[in-house]
Design a protein around this motif. Structure first.
Motif, short mmCIF file in Angstrom:
data_model
loop_
_atom_site.label_atom_id
_atom_site.label_comp_id
_atom_site.label_asym_id
_atom_site.label_seq_id
_atom_site.Cartn_x
_atom_site.Cartn_y
_atom_site.Cartn_z
N LYS A 215 -51.90 33.99 65.91
CA LYS A 215 -51.39 34.70 67.08
C LYS A 215 -51.78 34.07 68.42
O LYS A 215 -51.15 34.37 69.44
N ARG B 153 -54.08 40.05 76.20
CA ARG B 153 -53.49 41.30 75.70
C ARG B 153 -53.74 42.48 76.64
O ARG B 153 -52.83 43.27 76.90
N SER C 295 -51.29 46.40 66.53
CA SER C 295 -50.58 46.30 67.80
C SER C 295 -50.65 47.58 68.63
O SER C 295 -50.23 47.60 69.77
N ARG D 222 -48.03 49.18 71.45
CA ARG D 222 -46.88 48.52 70.81
C ARG D 222 -46.79 47.06 71.29
O ARG D 222 -45.76 46.62 71.81
N TYR D 223 -47.87 46.36 71.10
CA TYR D 223 -47.99 44.98 71.59
C TYR D 223 -47.13 44.03 70.76
O TYR D 223 -47.03 44.17 69.54
N ASP D 224 -46.51 43.01 71.41
CA ASP D 224 -45.61 42.09 70.71
C ASP D 224 -46.23 40.73 70.43
O ASP D 224 -45.56 39.84 69.90
N TRP D 225 -47.49 40.50 70.79
CA TRP D 225 -48.27 39.28 70.51
C TRP D 225 -47.81 38.06 71.32
O TRP D 225 -48.38 36.97 71.16
N ASP E 71 -41.52 38.37 64.41
CA ASP E 71 -41.14 39.74 64.78
C ASP E 71 -39.72 40.07 64.34
O ASP E 71 -39.42 41.18 63.92
#
Length: 694
Positions: free
Chosen positions: A112, A126, A450, A520-523, A689
């Protein structure tokens, strides 16, 4: 100690200063050889990440060396002396599972945030500034506690064996480490870790074979067993089954086991040094490196303490023991002097010299990783992030060197202060979990879930620390009626503080996350962390930046293929670490604990034999395998040296050297390369994703 030191001060200073400078000289030579024949120029990336190209064997040896603190040998022998055979196993298993579980985080970090230099960069990418500052504080507290533990334990042994003043040992032990760390960066720590690990394994083998085969007062597992049975009759262990030293059923040993597990979670998951090694590892070598390293390390405290702690118990009624006819004072046990006393009893001055060398290796190898970890935090997470974001590679290297020197001086002074106020290695070892373990779960969840939001990540460690301090001090006051080094350092207060520190975020994280909304993290922001610009350093060295390990571009197809490999490795890591953790914590020890089994002579002989065999396997994994794995690079280097020595000209470079005329194109290429890194990394995350959503 009441007796005179077995070695002279001259020997002590000779080992501390002489060996330190010898390693520094060797590292300077190695750095030159790697630069000339392998294109390994000390850029800022090379200093902090070793080009992200280290293979599994060297990763394993570095993990073993970094995890082999002075406490690994001294504290484990102390708990063996106090609790018997259960102590070494509880120490080893309670500190191995963290390395095995960390393998999962190492893979997630490579997946990641492939261009990260520190784990704290990932936190900032983040969550932002506030969470970043909180984790900087916890990361630095971890490094300070570990380094102080190394210096207090190491200096106590040096003083007891040679008479060198403790303050002098605290300041002189880091000198050689600082020199070779500055010249070689994290690659220096990998290479010296290998040498240190091999020497530590050899010395432990000498101790084991002396105790169990050749010593006139011991000489066999059976004789040691008989002496331990006699010792239990003379001074039985309260809380042990039948008062025996030969049982896993130990009340105080079990309490230590819990404290040990909790505290070591903090020192692995919050120590930037372990993330540095994961970052430096080649992507496909991170998982096998950490698994091999963890399993190989298990044998070191287990066999060392089973040998030296039990030998001390067996020999303390013999005139050869340094404290005879008295038992060892509790303060000496806490300070870590069980192992040196046992070594002197078995081997005289030879045992003292071997112990001095063993502790020197343990202290210097582990402390070098701490210096790199702290310099990485100050260089990338503080200086480059908040003071000079456009800093050149040369400036970053200068800052890293400055931080190593400054940190070494400050920690030497801090460790000396701890000695004068009566805080020993054993106290720090038990206390570290109280201070740092509240950051373990928020840090792990950052890479694994996430949903955790910024508020949960920021406040959970702080609230957990407040709760752990309250639990620790209130328990000490309630049980003993006062707050002192003795009361706060006892098992029950430490147990309360450690458990609350690790487990309280289990409440804070979900409450704060669901109260303020999931993230709701998308990396993607992790993947966009950029490599440093080292074009100026490469130009000064007259080497094309593309030739330096870790600086060349990979195609988008290669990046996606690497991502697939890491995804498979992640599944393997989670399965393997879960199985091994269950085996080491439940399946192996708990049946013996639950049944209150007291070892028979045959069972004890088998127990010792398994430990010796395991150490041989460790020697293969971290001693011989790295040599085999690096055979092609070694051959290339030897050929190059031969060509130089025989006058056949400079060895062929693996690419082209860079002239002054190439400077402008190099600068342009750096910009293009950086953009490509970001696009490629983003594509990897986006592709994954898309597959998940599809």
């Amino acid at each position: 100690m009441a007796t005179a030191p077995p070695l002279s001060q001259a020997v002590g200073y000779g080992v501390i200063i002489g060996l330190g400078f010898l390693f520094a000289l060797g590292m300077i030579l190695t750095t030159y050889v790697l630069k000339r024949y392998q294109n390994e120029v000390q850029t800022s990336e090379m200093f902090s990440t070793a080009g992200r190209s280290v293979k599994s064997g060297l990763v394993a040896s570095a993990v073993v060396s970094s995890w082999t603190w002075a406490a690994t040998l001294l504290q484990s022998s102390g708990v063996a002396y106090r609790y018997g055979v259960s102590g070494p196993f509880w120490y080893a298993s309670g500190a191995t599972v963290q390395i095995l579980l960390f393998a999962t985080l190492a893979i997630e970090l490579k997946r990641k945030a492939p261009n990260a230099h520190t784990f704290l960069e990932v936190i900032r990418a983040r969550y932002g500034v506030y969470t970043h500052v909180v984790f900087i504080v916890f990361g630095l507290m971890t490094n300070i506690l570990v380094t102080a533990m190394l210096l207090t334990g190491g200096s106590a042994v040096v003083t007891s064996l040679t008479g060198v003043p403790t303050a002098a040992a605290c300041f002189l032990l880091p000198v050689g480490v600082v020199l070779y760390t500055i010249f070689g960066g994290i690659k220096a720590t990998f290479l010296t870790d290998y040498v240190h690990t091999v020497m530590i394994l050899v010395i432990i083998m000498i101790f084991a074979f002396t105790a169990y085969t050749t010593n006139v007062n011991l000489g066999s597992p059976g004789k040691v067993y008989d002496l331990l049975v006699q010792a239990a009759k003379t001074h039985p262990v309260e809380g042990n089954a039948e008062g025996s030293y030969l049982t896993m059923r130990s009340k105080e040993g079990a309490i230590f086991f819990v404290i040990n597990i909790v505290g070591n979670f903090g020192t692995v998951f919050c120590d930037n040094g372990y993330y540095n090694k994961a970052i430096a590892a080649s992507p496909i070598h991170a998982l096998p490196g950490y698994v091999m390293g963890g399993l190989s390390w298990f044998a070191i405290p287990w066999l060392a303490a089973t040998t030296m702690g039990l030998s001390a118990l067996a020999l303390e009624s013999n005139p050869v023991f340094p404290t005879y006819p008295s038992r060892m004072p509790s303060a000496d046990v806490t300070a870590g002097l069980v192992l040196p006393n046992a070594a002197v009893a078995m081997l005289g001055k030879g045992g003292a010299a071997a112990t001095l060398l063993l502790i020197f290796m343990a202290v210097t190898s582990a402390s070098s990783a701490e210096y790199i970890a702290v310099s990485s935090i100050f260089t990338y997470d503080i200086y480059k992030t908040y003071f000079e974001p456009t800093a050149s590679g040369r400036k970053l290297v200068y800052m890293a060197h400055t931080c190593v020197v400054a940190y070494a001086i400050l920690l030497a002074a801090f460790s000396t202060a701890l000695y004068y106020i009566g805080i020993s290695m054993g106290y720090l070892y038990l206390m570290m979990g109280v201070i740092i373990s509240s950051a373990v779960l928020p840090a792990a969840v950052t890479l694994l879930w996430s949903g955790q939001n910024m508020i949960a990540a920021t406040l959970s460690p702080i609230l957990g620390l407040a709760c752990s301090l309250i639990a620790w001090l209130v328990t000490a006051k309630k049980q003993y009626g006062n707050l002192s080094v003795a009361s706060t350092g006892s098992n029950n207060p430490m147990l309360a503080g450690n458990v609350v520190a690790l487990l309280s975020p289990l409440i804070f994280i979900p409450v704060l996350t669901f109260a303020f909304g999931q993230q709701r993290y998308d990396w993607v922001s992790m993947a966009m962390i950029r490599l440093g610009d080292d074009s100026d350093v490469a130009a000064r060295a007259n080497i094309d930046l593309e030739l330096i390990p870790g600086a060349s571009d990979a195609s988008e197809a290669d990046l996606l293929a690497e991502k697939d490999k890491l995804k498979r490795a992640s599944i393997i890591a989670k399965t393997m670490t879960a199985v091994l953790t269950f085996a080491l914590l439940i399946f192996w020890p708990m049946p013996m604990y639950g049944t209150s089994y007291v070892f028979s002579k045959k069972f004890f002989t088998g127990w010792v034999s398994v430990g010796i065999l395991w150490l041989f396997c460790s020697t293969f994994c971290v001693g011989l395998y790295p040599l085999w794995e690096g055979r092609h690079s070694q051959a290339h280097t030897i050929k190059g040296i031969y060509r130089d020595l025989t006058g056949k000209g400079k060895p062929p470079m693996q690419g082209r050297t860079m002239s002054v005329d190439d400077k402008s194109s190099e600068d342009e290429g750096t910009v293009m390369r950086t953009e490509k890194d970001v696009k490629g990394a983003t594509a990897m995350v986006t592709t994954e994703d898309t597959v998940k959503s599809g």
